[in-house]
Design an enzyme around this catalytic site. Sequence first.
Site, PDB file in Angstrom:
ATOM      1  N   LYS A   1      56.345   4.800  -1.892  1.00 26.31           N
ATOM      2  CA  LYS A   1      55.943   6.078  -1.416  1.00 26.31           C
ATOM      3  C   LYS A   1      54.935   6.166  -0.083  1.00 26.31           C
ATOM      4  CE  LYS A   1      56.145   8.224  -6.109  1.00 26.31           C
ATOM      5  NZ  LYS A   1      55.685   9.117  -7.073  1.00 26.31           N
TER       6      LYS A   1
ATOM      7  N   ASN B   1      57.447  11.326  -2.217  1.00 29.56           N
ATOM      8  CA  ASN B   1      58.406  11.042  -3.358  1.00 29.56           C
ATOM      9  C   ASN B   1      59.830  11.404  -3.056  1.00 29.56           C
ATOM     10  OD1 ASN B   1      58.297  13.645  -4.036  1.00 29.56           O
ATOM     11  ND2 ASN B   1      57.743  13.451  -6.039  1.00 29.56           N
TER      12      ASN B   1
END
Length: 145
Positions: free
Chosen positions: A48, A69
Amino acid sequence: MFNALIEDAGLDSLMVPVTCRPENFDIFWAGLSAMENLKGMIISVPFKQRVSEKCATAHSRAARAGAANTVVRRADGQWHADNFDGVGFMDGLAAAGRAVHRDRLGRSILPAHLREHYAPSPRRGRSISGHWRELRARPRSLRPG
């Protein structure tokens, strides 16, 4: 689950799980970026933060979190990051009947971007999380705030 939502929405897309070793991330990202028909991705741990750094632009949620994300490819070919982890958490609480009011978030584990997201606004921007919320067509009674 996502492929069913994609099909129900009539989108010409497919979700396929892919992975790589963390030490191969830069090579992996270059390969994904070279794919002309790849429009977006959902990102998981441990990538991420690294994905967020690779994106040319970011929604304020992703910029504040320093992590993405989801990423979508803009018309100019550059990647745009978003992060709806906090929004999903709050939506899950609301769906479970757990009301969390903006003024009670304070200095909890929930970052400031959640307070902003649930602030009244005439029209929220069209982000990835907004798109999925529209696909789910949730009743207004389940929305927080």
